[in-house]
Design a protein around this motif. Structure first.
Motif, PDB file in Angstrom:
ATOM      1  N   TRP A  47       0.848  -1.188   0.000  1.00 16.98           N
ATOM      2  CA  TRP A  47       0.000   0.000   0.000  1.00 16.98           C
ATOM      3  C   TRP A  47       0.882   1.236   0.000  1.00 16.98           C
ATOM      4  O   TRP A  47       1.792   1.369   0.821  1.00 16.98           O
ATOM      5  CB  TRP A  47      -0.885  -0.025   1.233  1.00 16.98           C
ATOM      6  N   GLU A  50       2.202   3.247   3.059  1.00 18.68           N
ATOM      7  CA  GLU A  50       3.254   2.597   3.831  1.00 18.68           C
ATOM      8  C   GLU A  50       4.600   2.664   3.122  1.00 18.68           C
ATOM      9  O   GLU A  50       5.643   2.497   3.746  1.00 18.68           O
ATOM     10  CB  GLU A  50       2.863   1.153   4.138  1.00 18.68           C
ATOM     11  N   HIS A  57       0.137   1.219   8.436  1.00 19.46           N
ATOM     12  CA  HIS A  57      -1.005   2.134   8.460  1.00 19.46           C
ATOM     13  C   HIS A  57      -2.323   1.388   8.253  1.00 19.46           C
ATOM     14  O   HIS A  57      -3.386   1.922   8.541  1.00 19.46           O
ATOM     15  CB  HIS A  57      -0.864   3.217   7.387  1.00 19.46           C
ATOM     16  N   CYS A  58      -2.241   0.167   7.723  1.00 20.00           N
ATOM     17  CA  CYS A  58      -3.444  -0.627   7.443  1.00 20.00           C
ATOM     18  C   CYS A  58      -3.784  -1.460   8.681  1.00 20.00           C
ATOM     19  O   CYS A  58      -3.167  -2.507   8.932  1.00 20.00           O
ATOM     20  CB  CYS A  58      -3.212  -1.525   6.232  1.00 20.00           C
ATOM     21  N   CYS A  62      -9.317  -1.856   7.445  1.00 20.75           N
ATOM     22  CA  CYS A  62      -8.379  -2.005   6.328  1.00 20.75           C
ATOM     23  C   CYS A  62      -7.754  -3.395   6.346  1.00 20.75           C
ATOM     24  O   CYS A  62      -7.693  -4.073   5.322  1.00 20.75           O
ATOM     25  CB  CYS A  62      -7.288  -0.928   6.414  1.00 20.75           C
ATOM     26  N   ALA A  63      -7.307  -3.840   7.510  1.00 17.00           N
ATOM     27  CA  ALA A  63      -6.657  -5.150   7.624  1.00 17.00           C
ATOM     28  C   ALA A  63      -7.646  -6.301   7.447  1.00 17.00           C
ATOM     29  O   ALA A  63      -7.231  -7.421   7.169  1.00 17.00           O
ATOM     30  CB  ALA A  63      -5.934  -5.258   8.962  1.00 17.00           C
ATOM     31  N   TRP A  66      -7.739  -6.221   3.591  1.00 16.56           N
ATOM     32  CA  TRP A  66      -6.397  -6.510   3.104  1.00 16.56           C
ATOM     33  C   TRP A  66      -5.640  -7.247   4.214  1.00 16.56           C
ATOM     34  O   TRP A  66      -4.870  -6.647   4.962  1.00 16.56           O
ATOM     35  CB  TRP A  66      -5.671  -5.216   2.736  1.00 16.56           C
ATOM     36  N   TYR A 108       0.480  -7.765   2.076  1.00 15.06           N
ATOM     37  CA  TYR A 108      -0.930  -8.069   2.333  1.00 15.06           C
ATOM     38  C   TYR A 108      -1.490  -8.904   1.194  1.00 15.06           C
ATOM     39  O   TYR A 108      -1.035  -8.810   0.053  1.00 15.06           O
ATOM     40  CB  TYR A 108      -1.754  -6.774   2.388  1.00 15.06           C
ATOM     41  N   TRP A 126      -3.197   0.443  -3.768  1.00 16.12           N
ATOM     42  CA  TRP A 126      -2.687  -0.914  -3.570  1.00 16.12           C
ATOM     43  C   TRP A 126      -2.104  -1.416  -4.883  1.00 16.12           C
ATOM     44  O   TRP A 126      -2.700  -1.260  -5.943  1.00 16.12           O
ATOM     45  CB  TRP A 126      -3.803  -1.839  -3.115  1.00 16.12           C
TER      46      TRP A 126
END
Length: 131
Positions: A47, A50, A57-58, A62-63, A66, A108, A126
């Motif tokens: 991403w 980052e 940051h994810c 977000c996680a 991703w 990710y 991404w």
């Protein structure tokens, strides 16, 4: 004869990446050529936010979309994997777990990708990781 037996024994030993159960493989895709993937053949992404500071940051939602590629330990992630030009490592996430990195970028998968087919390159910052 002893030399020949030793040479055969060396050839039979798997590579360090295979022996350690590397968390990353290289797959060939029709759209992007060789890309990095998790062992389940899901393409790996980075991403761009980052990429600026090499920090996580994810998190949170977000996680979930991703999922991070986790490593069991720093020792379980080889620095090099056959077919990939860069170097691997780990970074500690805010929750304390270790995430695999490639050239210092956290890796990710995308929850909607099928195996061997990255669908989200250049989507909201991404990008698929090319080997």
């Amino acid at each position: 004869m002893l030399f020949l037996a030793a040479a055969v024994a060396v050839l039979a030993v798997p590579s360090a990446a295979t022996a350690r159960g590397a968390p990353v493989i290289v797959i060939k895709t029709s759209a992007f050529g060789n890309v990095l993937a998790a062992p389940n053949h899901l393409a790996l992404y980075y991403w761009t936010p980052e990429k600026r500071d090499h920090r996580i940051h994810c998190t949170g939602g977000c996680a979930m979309a991703w999922p991070p590629l986790y490593g069991k330990s720093a020792a379980a992630v080889p620095k090099r994997i056959p077919g990939a030009r860069g170097t691997f490592g780990v970074i500690r996430r805010p929750d304390g777990r270790l995430q695999v990195t490639y050239n210092r970028l956290p890796l990710y998968t995308y929850h909607g990708d099928p195996p061997n087919r990255p669908l989200c390159n250049n989507v909201d910052g991404w990008f698929v990781v090319r080997a």
